[in-house]
Structures are given as C-alpha cells and as structure tokens.
Design a protein around this motif. Structure first.
Motif, PDB file in Angstrom:
ATOM      1  N   SER A  19      -4.182  18.957   3.064  1.00 46.19           N
ATOM      2  CA  SER A  19      -5.295  19.855   2.753  1.00 46.19           C
ATOM      3  C   SER A  19      -5.241  20.292   1.287  1.00 46.19           C
ATOM      4  CB  SER A  19      -5.279  21.079   3.664  1.00 46.19           C
ATOM      5  OG  SER A  19      -4.089  21.820   3.495  1.00 46.19           O
ATOM      6  N   ARG A  20      -6.360  20.701   0.776  1.00 40.06           N
ATOM      7  CA  ARG A  20      -6.482  21.055  -0.635  1.00 40.06           C
ATOM      8  C   ARG A  20      -5.482  22.133  -1.045  1.00 40.06           C
ATOM      9  NH1 ARG A  20     -11.517  20.997  -0.565  1.00 40.06           N
ATOM     10  NH2 ARG A  20     -11.777  18.934  -1.511  1.00 40.06           N
ATOM     11  N   ASP A  21      -5.181  23.062  -0.144  1.00 42.60           N
ATOM     12  CA  ASP A  21      -4.231  24.130  -0.444  1.00 42.60           C
ATOM     13  C   ASP A  21      -2.783  23.754  -0.139  1.00 42.60           C
ATOM     14  OD1 ASP A  21      -4.204  24.176   2.318  1.00 42.60           O
ATOM     15  OD2 ASP A  21      -5.080  26.172   2.505  1.00 42.60           O
ATOM     16  N   LEU A  22      -2.543  22.513   0.237  1.00 40.80           N
ATOM     17  CA  LEU A  22      -1.213  21.970   0.534  1.00 40.80           C
ATOM     18  C   LEU A  22      -0.544  22.624   1.741  1.00 40.80           C
ATOM     19  CD1 LEU A  22       0.340  21.560  -3.062  1.00 40.80           C
ATOM     20  CD2 LEU A  22      -1.203  20.032  -1.830  1.00 40.80           C
ATOM     21  N   LYS A  23      -1.318  23.256   2.610  1.00 42.41           N
ATOM     22  CA  LYS A  23      -0.733  23.940   3.760  1.00 42.41           C
ATOM     23  C   LYS A  23      -0.700  23.085   5.025  1.00 42.41           C
ATOM     24  CE  LYS A  23      -1.829  28.648   2.238  1.00 42.41           C
ATOM     25  NZ  LYS A  23      -2.566  29.910   2.572  1.00 42.41           N
ATOM     26  N   LEU A  24      -1.676  22.186   5.193  1.00 40.57           N
ATOM     27  CA  LEU A  24      -1.804  21.425   6.428  1.00 40.57           C
ATOM     28  C   LEU A  24      -1.812  19.921   6.152  1.00 40.57           C
ATOM     29  CD1 LEU A  24      -4.583  23.532   8.199  1.00 40.57           C
ATOM     30  CD2 LEU A  24      -2.112  23.598   8.648  1.00 40.57           C
ATOM     31  N   THR A  25      -1.457  19.153   7.166  1.00 44.33           N
ATOM     32  CA  THR A  25      -1.479  17.704   7.034  1.00 44.33           C
ATOM     33  C   THR A  25      -1.810  17.056   8.367  1.00 44.33           C
ATOM     34  OG1 THR A  25      -0.199  15.792   6.254  1.00 44.33           O
ATOM     35  CG2 THR A  25       0.989  17.415   7.558  1.00 44.33           C
ATOM     36  N   CYS A  26      -2.335  15.850   8.291  1.00 44.83           N
ATOM     37  CA  CYS A  26      -2.538  15.025   9.478  1.00 44.83           C
ATOM     38  C   CYS A  26      -2.414  13.571   9.062  1.00 44.83           C
ATOM     39  CB  CYS A  26      -3.905  15.292  10.128  1.00 44.83           C
ATOM     40  SG  CYS A  26      -5.315  14.742   9.151  1.00 44.83           S
ATOM     41  N   SER A  27      -2.160  12.724  10.028  1.00 43.88           N
ATOM     42  CA  SER A  27      -1.970  11.309   9.742  1.00 43.88           C
ATOM     43  C   SER A  27      -3.285  10.673   9.289  1.00 43.88           C
ATOM     44  CB  SER A  27      -1.454  10.593  10.986  1.00 43.88           C
ATOM     45  OG  SER A  27      -1.414   9.198  10.779  1.00 43.88           O
ATOM     46  N   ALA A  28      -3.155   9.713   8.372  1.00 44.15           N
ATOM     47  CA  ALA A  28      -4.299   8.910   7.961  1.00 44.15           C
ATOM     48  C   ALA A  28      -4.452   7.672   8.838  1.00 44.15           C
ATOM     49  CB  ALA A  28      -4.146   8.485   6.504  1.00 44.15           C
ATOM     50  N   ALA A  29      -3.546   7.524   9.820  1.00 45.31           N
ATOM     51  CA  ALA A  29      -3.449   6.290  10.608  1.00 45.31           C
ATOM     52  C   ALA A  29      -4.722   5.858  11.328  1.00 45.31           C
ATOM     53  CB  ALA A  29      -2.298   6.400  11.602  1.00 45.31           C
ATOM     54  N   PRO A  30      -5.586   6.772  11.781  1.00 44.91           N
ATOM     55  CA  PRO A  30      -6.824   6.266  12.385  1.00 44.91           C
ATOM     56  C   PRO A  30      -7.657   5.400  11.438  1.00 44.91           C
ATOM     57  CG  PRO A  30      -6.485   8.554  12.972  1.00 44.91           C
ATOM     58  CD  PRO A  30      -5.453   8.237  11.937  1.00 44.91           C
ATOM     59  N   VAL A  31      -7.412   5.579  10.124  1.00 45.13           N
ATOM     60  CA  VAL A  31      -8.150   4.801   9.124  1.00 45.13           C
ATOM     61  C   VAL A  31      -7.247   3.779   8.445  1.00 45.13           C
ATOM     62  CG1 VAL A  31      -9.521   4.910   7.000  1.00 45.13           C
ATOM     63  CG2 VAL A  31      -9.713   6.745   8.716  1.00 45.13           C
ATOM     64  N   VAL A  32      -6.033   4.216   8.029  1.00 44.37           N
ATOM     65  CA  VAL A  32      -5.136   3.357   7.262  1.00 44.37           C
ATOM     66  C   VAL A  32      -3.714   3.885   7.424  1.00 44.37           C
ATOM     67  CG1 VAL A  32      -5.541   4.704   5.149  1.00 44.37           C
ATOM     68  CG2 VAL A  32      -4.728   2.347   4.971  1.00 44.37           C
ATOM     69  N   LYS A  33      -2.730   2.968   7.386  1.00 43.07           N
ATOM     70  CA  LYS A  33      -1.354   3.379   7.675  1.00 43.07           C
ATOM     71  C   LYS A  33      -0.531   3.706   6.443  1.00 43.07           C
ATOM     72  CE  LYS A  33      -0.961   0.870  12.068  1.00 43.07           C
ATOM     73  NZ  LYS A  33      -0.206  -0.163  12.828  1.00 43.07           N
ATOM     74  N   THR A  34      -0.739   2.986   5.343  1.00 42.27           N
ATOM     75  CA  THR A  34       0.106   3.180   4.166  1.00 42.27           C
ATOM     76  C   THR A  34      -0.752   3.326   2.913  1.00 42.27           C
ATOM     77  OG1 THR A  34       0.335   0.831   3.565  1.00 42.27           O
ATOM     78  CG2 THR A  34       1.875   1.709   5.217  1.00 42.27           C
ATOM     79  N   MET A  35      -0.134   3.881   1.891  1.00 38.00           N
ATOM     80  CA  MET A  35      -0.832   4.055   0.620  1.00 38.00           C
ATOM     81  C   MET A  35      -1.222   2.710   0.016  1.00 38.00           C
ATOM     82  SD  MET A  35      -1.947   6.277  -1.633  1.00 38.00           S
ATOM     83  CE  MET A  35      -1.000   7.793  -1.815  1.00 38.00           C
ATOM     84  N   GLN A  36      -0.334   1.719   0.091  1.00 36.80           N
ATOM     85  CA  GLN A  36      -0.660   0.419  -0.490  1.00 36.80           C
ATOM     86  C   GLN A  36      -1.848  -0.224   0.221  1.00 36.80           C
ATOM     87  OE1 GLN A  36       0.742  -0.966  -3.378  1.00 36.80           O
ATOM     88  NE2 GLN A  36      -1.058  -2.270  -3.131  1.00 36.80           N
ATOM     89  N   GLN A  37      -1.919  -0.081   1.537  1.00 32.77           N
ATOM     90  CA  GLN A  37      -3.070  -0.612   2.274  1.00 32.77           C
ATOM     91  C   GLN A  37      -4.358   0.052   1.818  1.00 32.77           C
ATOM     92  OE1 GLN A  37      -1.982   0.068   6.355  1.00 32.77           O
ATOM     93  NE2 GLN A  37      -0.733  -1.778   6.501  1.00 32.77           N
ATOM     94  N   LEU A  38      -4.289   1.336   1.557  1.00 29.40           N
ATOM     95  CA  LEU A  38      -5.479   2.045   1.060  1.00 29.40           C
ATOM     96  C   LEU A  38      -5.899   1.497  -0.298  1.00 29.40           C
ATOM     97  CD1 LEU A  38      -7.593   4.307   0.987  1.00 29.40           C
ATOM     98  CD2 LEU A  38      -5.793   5.842   0.155  1.00 29.40           C
ATOM     99  N   LEU A  39      -4.948   1.342  -1.191  1.00 31.61           N
ATOM    100  CA  LEU A  39      -5.276   0.877  -2.541  1.00 31.61           C
ATOM    101  C   LEU A  39      -5.769  -0.565  -2.537  1.00 31.61           C
ATOM    102  CD1 LEU A  39      -2.255   2.613  -4.186  1.00 31.61           C
ATOM    103  CD2 LEU A  39      -4.643   3.069  -4.796  1.00 31.61           C
ATOM    104  N   ASP A  40      -5.236  -1.375  -1.629  1.00 33.24           N
ATOM    105  CA  ASP A  40      -5.696  -2.762  -1.514  1.00 33.24           C
ATOM    106  C   ASP A  40      -7.132  -2.854  -1.016  1.00 33.24           C
ATOM    107  OD1 ASP A  40      -3.365  -3.974  -2.401  1.00 33.24           O
ATOM    108  OD2 ASP A  40      -2.510  -4.164  -0.392  1.00 33.24           O
ATOM    109  N   ASN A  41      -7.562  -1.824  -0.276  1.00 31.14           N
ATOM    110  CA  ASN A  41      -8.885  -1.866   0.355  1.00 31.14           C
ATOM    111  C   ASN A  41      -9.662  -0.584   0.054  1.00 31.14           C
ATOM    112  OD1 ASN A  41      -8.488  -4.376   2.271  1.00 31.14           O
ATOM    113  ND2 ASN A  41      -6.653  -3.106   2.529  1.00 31.14           N
ATOM    114  N   TRP A  42      -9.549  -0.102  -1.172  1.00 31.93           N
ATOM    115  CA  TRP A  42     -10.088   1.208  -1.534  1.00 31.93           C
ATOM    116  C   TRP A  42     -11.581   1.325  -1.245  1.00 31.93           C
ATOM    117  CZ3 TRP A  42      -7.520   5.562  -3.150  1.00 31.93           C
ATOM    118  CH2 TRP A  42      -8.314   6.605  -3.613  1.00 31.93           C
ATOM    119  N   ASP A  43     -12.378   0.369  -1.672  1.00 28.57           N
ATOM    120  CA  ASP A  43     -13.834   0.465  -1.519  1.00 28.57           C
ATOM    121  C   ASP A  43     -14.256   0.528  -0.055  1.00 28.57           C
ATOM    122  OD1 ASP A  43     -14.110   0.425  -4.247  1.00 28.57           O
ATOM    123  OD2 ASP A  43     -14.562  -1.709  -4.363  1.00 28.57           O
TER     124      ASP A  43
END
Length: 336
Positions: A19-43
C-alpha cells in the motif's frame, strides 16, 4: 504502484503489492508471481496489477501487515546491473584529493561500470565481508529499472522505458579498488553484492518530486544511528536517468529488468569544513567522500571505514515525511 518481493523457497521470491503508506500488503500472484515476470510482460500485466493495487490502497482487498524484514531486494537477481556516476561532484572530490583534475569529458560522457547482479542481498541482510582491512564502505544511491530498451535509444526517448525506481546500497571495498583499477580492467572484487530498499515504486508515486528524470528529494543515510547525509538527489545530478539509460544502450540492447544506478548521491560542498551535518551541511552518502574532504583539508583522512558490527540505514521520505521505499538497514558482519 508500490511493489516488493517476499523471500520464499525460490530464488526469485514472491511479488507483493504494498500500500502507498507501506502499512499493508497482498500477493500479486493472481496476476503475476515474480518481479521479473512483470517486467518481461509489463504492457500486458500493468493494468490488471494496478487495479489490484488501487483496491489494496482503498481497503477493498484482504491484506496483511507489510513486514519489510521479510523482503528480498525487489529484484533478487537481475540480468543486468550497471552503475553510473551521475554526480560529477563526487568524482571531482576523489580526483582533487589525489591532486588530479577532472577531465572535460567527464562532464558530458558519464562513467559507468557493469556490476554483479546474480546475488543481490535483502535490505535487512548483513553485509558480509571477509576482512575489515578491505575498506568497507556504503554508497547511498537511486536506481531505475527498465523494460526492454532498444540499442541506440536517444535520451529524449529513454524515459519511456523507465518503469520503476529503487534505493541502493552499492557496497564498496575501497582498499581493493586502486589495485583493480590499476590493472585497467575495472571493478570486480571491490564491488561485492549490492542491496536495494524493500519497495520499488513506479515514477508516478513520486508526484511532483519526479521531473527532468531526477528524484528531487533528500536521500537520508544514518551511520551507526547518527544522521550522516541528507543530500538532495535532484541537485548537482549532472546526468539524469534518461541520459544514463541512453548511455547504457548506446551499443547494446538492454533486457527487461535492467537496473541502472545513479552512483553516489553528492551535493557540492558549502562550507570550509565540507558539507558534514555537524557543520550545517547536507552530509554525505559514503564514507569515502568524507575522507576526500579530510585529505584536501588536512593532507590525510581521519575517518575510518566500516568495522564489524557497524550499521547503515538508507531511506527517502516524501514532502510529508512519509517513507517512500522503506529502508535499507544493514550491519557489517566479518565472515571468517
């Protein structure tokens, strides 16, 4: 959008939304699992992931408390890590201390080296070094992470490929640097594993503080729990990130996930005693710069490099005083 990578049993960890205030988090896994996968498929992946991020920030998603100590560097490993020297003031001090002038080319052709990127360490991991005599130093920096950048990209177009911003501790072993550079082949043993702040952010998260491809905020460094530096990263930056990315891509393509560092953030010295906090200045982002000031002023350095058990904390706050990236907080550990 703010992103982190939690450590797990894999090398690349689990991508998390923060979250913007750095207080909360949740998994990105429903969309993407790793940062590299996100960057490979950013668009393809950015919009669905950003929708999830906005839902997290508005309280619409089931979330947990964000724990920065669970984090690896946002990219636990990367295909490419190149560090520039965008603050020529830092280079000028180093050369003045040994009685050398800065070549004219340094003001229009940035220095850059390619570092090791297969073994980044987490923001709360120890800095492990074999021997104190190697001259252990921190270097507080900013870095950008790119999408695929075509070879020959012009600097006025390079900003289109900058996707994320991070803070860096580019650890240096100053005692090994002169011998390595004297060989004429550049850094290797003198540049051990770097670390990055827990959270990577998209440039829009910085609002008006991101312009001219620079971050116009103070970079805060605490050394052994005392404020050591607070230079403004947007001041005295000779080469902005557009220029650094274009420089790196002049003769090669840059793959998605390339990290380009700014080099040590450094503001010009404003007093006869340099720019130390105790003398009313903005301080420094590495110990070496203090030692250069001492050498210029006194003929020799008097500040020691880091020792076993010494700590460093690197962070950046927005104009309201809230942490943007979380903190790098590390301790030196001599590994026998």
């Amino acid at each position: 959008m703010k992103l982190a990578t939690y450590k797990n049993d894999s090398r690349d960890g689990q991508l998390m939304l923060v979250s913007r205030d750095l207080k909360l988090t949740c998994s990105a896994a429903p969309v993407v699992k790793t940062m590299q996968q996100l960057l490979d498929n950013w668009d393809e992946l950015f919009e669905p992931l950003n929708e999830r991020y906005q839902a997290l920030c508005s309280g619409e998603l089931l979330a947990e408390k964000f724990d920065a100590q669970k984090c690896h560097s946002p990219l636990p490993r990367a295909y490419h890590w190149a560090d520039g020297s965008a603050y020529v003031n830092h280079v000028e001090l180093v050369r003045r201390a040994r009685g050398a002038e800065v070549p004219e080319s340094f003001w229009h052709d940035p220095l850059m080296y390619q570092g090791g990127s297969d073994d980044f360490i987490g923001p709360y991991d120890d800095i492990e070094v074999p021997d104190e005599s190697m001259g252990i130093d921190f270097e507080a920096e900013i870095a950008v992470v790119t999408a695929d950048v075509p070879m020959g990209t012009a600097d006025d177009h390079a900003g289109n490929f900058i996707k994320l911003l991070m803070l860096v501790n580019d650890v240096s072993l100053r005692g090994l640097i002169p011998g390595e550079l004297a060989k004429g082949f550049g850094f290797y043993q003198s540049k051990p594993a770097s670390s990055f702040a827990p959270v990577a952010v998209t440039p829009d998260e910085l609002g008006d503080s991101w312009f001219d491809s620079k971050v116009h905020l103070a970079l805060l460094t605490h050394y052994n729990n005392e404020l050591f530096g607070k230079p403004n990263a947007g001041v005295d930056m000779t080469f902005n990130f557009n220029l650094l990315v274009a420089h790196a891509a002049r003769t090669r393509n840059l793959g998605a996930g390339t990290i380009i560092g700014s080099g040590t953030v450094s503001n010009k010295q404003g007093t006869d005693h340099g720019s130390a906090i105790v003398h009313g200045g903005v301080g420094y982002s590495c110990i070496a710069e203090v030692r250069m000031i001492e050498t210029i002023r006194d003929g020799q350095p008097s500040t020691a490099f880091m020792s076993n058990g010494d700590t460093v904390r690197i962070e950046m706050a927005d104009n309201d005083g809230s942490s943007i990236f979380g903190a790098i907080e590390q301790r030196v550990k001599i590994k026998k």
